[in-house]
Scaffold this motif. Structure first.
Motif, short mmCIF file in Angstrom:
data_model
loop_
_atom_site.label_atom_id
_atom_site.label_comp_id
_atom_site.label_asym_id
_atom_site.label_seq_id
_atom_site.Cartn_x
_atom_site.Cartn_y
_atom_site.Cartn_z
N THR A 130 38.46 26.48 47.61
CA THR A 130 39.40 27.21 46.76
C THR A 130 40.12 28.29 47.54
OG1 THR A 130 37.84 26.86 44.95
CG2 THR A 130 39.61 28.46 44.59
N MET A 131 39.37 29.09 48.22
CA MET A 131 39.95 30.28 48.86
C MET A 131 39.78 30.22 50.38
SD MET A 131 40.81 31.77 46.07
CE MET A 131 41.46 33.25 46.82
N MET A 132 40.82 30.63 51.08
CA MET A 132 40.76 30.78 52.54
C MET A 132 41.31 32.15 52.90
SD MET A 132 41.85 27.01 53.98
CE MET A 132 41.25 27.27 55.64
N ASN B 250 47.05 31.26 50.39
CA ASN B 250 47.16 30.58 49.10
C ASN B 250 47.75 29.19 49.30
OD1 ASN B 250 46.34 32.98 47.60
ND2 ASN B 250 48.34 33.80 48.13
N GLN B 251 47.11 28.21 48.71
CA GLN B 251 47.59 26.84 48.86
C GLN B 251 48.89 26.64 48.09
OE1 GLN B 251 47.16 23.80 46.53
NE2 GLN B 251 48.25 22.65 48.08
N LEU C 127 39.32 35.59 62.66
CA LEU C 127 38.34 34.76 61.97
C LEU C 127 38.90 34.20 60.68
CD1 LEU C 127 35.92 37.49 62.74
CD2 LEU C 127 35.06 35.19 63.05
N CYS C 128 38.65 32.94 60.48
CA CYS C 128 39.00 32.27 59.24
C CYS C 128 37.74 32.23 58.37
CB CYS C 128 39.47 30.85 59.56
SG CYS C 128 39.64 29.76 58.16
N SER C 129 37.89 32.45 57.09
CA SER C 129 36.74 32.32 56.20
C SER C 129 37.15 31.58 54.93
CB SER C 129 36.14 33.68 55.85
OG SER C 129 36.90 34.33 54.86
N THR C 130 36.16 31.04 54.27
CA THR C 130 36.41 30.32 53.03
C THR C 130 35.41 30.75 51.97
OG1 THR C 130 34.89 28.48 53.45
CG2 THR C 130 37.11 28.28 54.35
N ARG C 131 35.79 30.55 50.75
CA ARG C 131 34.85 30.76 49.65
C ARG C 131 35.03 29.63 48.66
NH1 ARG C 131 36.46 35.31 46.71
NH2 ARG C 131 37.13 33.97 45.03
#
Lengths: 114, 115
Positions: free
Chosen positions: B30-32, B50-51, B92-96
């Motif tokens: 969902t989130m990056m 945001n996609q 750094l890239c992160s996702t949730r």
């Protein structure tokens, strides 16, 4: 704005010793996250705490969030060289729905001497 | 949790040039997010990717300097434009996955040095 302060900034312990790292917030924490970072690399998620008084353990690492939700501690029992790295606490600065942002503490550098 | 891969892992660039960092996730998320970690400092959020729409930037970060793309739910890029030595950092890239009560997971980061 909210700030997270970690103590100590750095720590050197003998293998087998216990240690505690603290994370203190200037405001109420809505979600507290502990991460470990090896030098120059990404973050490894360790644990998440959300409720006042909550305590979680994984292998030899225990994290606690105090009742007022302004302080968290990370305790490592019988430390090993594999525990060495930088420990970061991160927190959601406001209740759910307001922001995705995580703010991070200043980090604690842990070295474990064999 | 999702496996997050970043490319390149490190680079040395000349000032005034631009570099695009890629973040690939092995599942739809969902989130990056994109973070910066300056030498000896903690992490600072640059923006939420945001996609299908423009990224949401944090105070102090602007689209002209850090353009971000997110064409789908598994991929994002961060460009560091017109680089100066002050841009030397780990990015750094992160996702949730899921709601705000879920943790963010991070890639291995891109170590960038500007000469």
């Amino acid at each position: 704005s909210q700030e997270l302060e970690q103590s100590p900034q750095s720590l050197i312990v003998q293998e087998g010793k216990n240690l505690t790292i603290n994370c203190t917030s200037s405001k109420t924490l809505y979600g507290l996250y502990w991460y470990k970072q090896k030098y120059g690399e990404g973050l490894i998620f360790l644990m998440m705490l959300q409720k006042g008084g909550e305590e979680k353990s994984h292998e030899k690492i225990t994290a606690k969030l105090d009742e007022k939700k302004q302080q968290s501690s990370l305790h490592i029992t019988a430390s090993q060289p594999s525990h060495a790295g930088i420990y970061l606490c991160g927190a959601a600065p406001s209740p759910g729905g307001a922001t995705n942002k995580l703010i991070f503490g200043t980090g604690t550098l842990l070295a474990v001497q064999p | 949790s999702a496996v997050i891969s970043q490319k390149p892992s490190r680079d040395i660039c000349q000032r005034g040039t631009s570099l695009t960092i890629q973040c690939q996730v092995d599942s739809q998320v969902t989130m990056m997010f994109w973070y910066r970690q300056q030498p000896g400092q903690s992490l600072t959020l640059i923006a939420t990717a945001n996609q299908g729409s423009e990224a949401t930037y944090e105070s102090g970060f602007v689209i002209d300097k850090f353009p971000i793309s997110r064409p789908n739910l598994t991929f994002s890029t961060l460009t560091v434009s017109n680089m100066s030595p002050e841009d030397s950092s780990i990015y750094l890239c992160s996702t949730r996955e899921g709601g705000l009560n879920q943790p963010q997971h991070f890639g291995d980061g891109t170590r960038l040095s500007i000469l």
